[in-house]
Scaffold this motif. Sequence first.
Motif, PDB file in Angstrom:
ATOM      1  N   VAL A  16       0.852  -1.185   0.000  1.00  0.00           N
ATOM      2  CA  VAL A  16       0.000   0.000   0.000  1.00  0.00           C
ATOM      3  C   VAL A  16       0.887   1.233   0.000  1.00  0.00           C
ATOM      4  O   VAL A  16       1.839   1.312   0.778  1.00  0.00           O
TER       5      VAL A  16
ATOM      6  N   ALA B 263      -2.983   0.641  -3.910  1.00  0.00           N
ATOM      7  CA  ALA B 263      -2.440  -0.618  -3.406  1.00  0.00           C
ATOM      8  C   ALA B 263      -2.235  -1.590  -4.559  1.00  0.00           C
ATOM      9  O   ALA B 263      -2.992  -1.588  -5.536  1.00  0.00           O
TER      10      ALA B 263
ATOM     11  N   TRP C 297     -11.627   0.254  -0.436  1.00  0.00           N
ATOM     12  CA  TRP C 297     -10.703  -0.113  -1.498  1.00  0.00           C
ATOM     13  C   TRP C 297     -11.473  -0.751  -2.645  1.00  0.00           C
ATOM     14  O   TRP C 297     -12.246  -1.674  -2.442  1.00  0.00           O
TER      15      TRP C 297
END
Length: 170
Positions: free
Chosen positions: A104, A109, A150
């Motif tokens: 990350v 990421a 995410w």
Amino acid sequence: MTPPGGTGGGAAGDGGAADRAAADRAAVLTANAALYEALERGDADALTDVWLSAADADDAGGVVCVHPGWPVLRGRARVLRSYMLLMADTDYIQFILTDVEAQVAGDVALVTCTENILSGGGAEEEGGLGPLVGGKVVTTNVFRRTADGWRLWSHHGSPVLTSTDAEDEG
């Protein structure tokens, strides 16, 4: 001294940063696993939720996907359509992920892994089992942090030739 729940091993005063980094990494790995779980279940809604939303990715570019042996797909609609076609044409699929690594950096990421895939088609006879085929794909998944967590930004899968594949081509 490490605060409760801290990871230790860092410079004094960076326990909070180390905890955040560990939490980010865990959240990215969870998002990565959600991709494969959605595919195994054939869950179009869950698969759609894994990718950047329409608010975060347009259909001109936005997201990028390379399935093994396919050309580059750009745009959220094209990428999602490709997965819907794959799921509609696959009766059974299971992913066993190995060599999973996540990094990350801020709001981006990178996850690399090996997809060990077992898939099957329809049975020739009713009540019978269809053929099962195994394969191995090395994958890079890139995620972006959004207000919703995410989300997958890019997926690139490259097939791994096995010794049998190499012998067949030689």
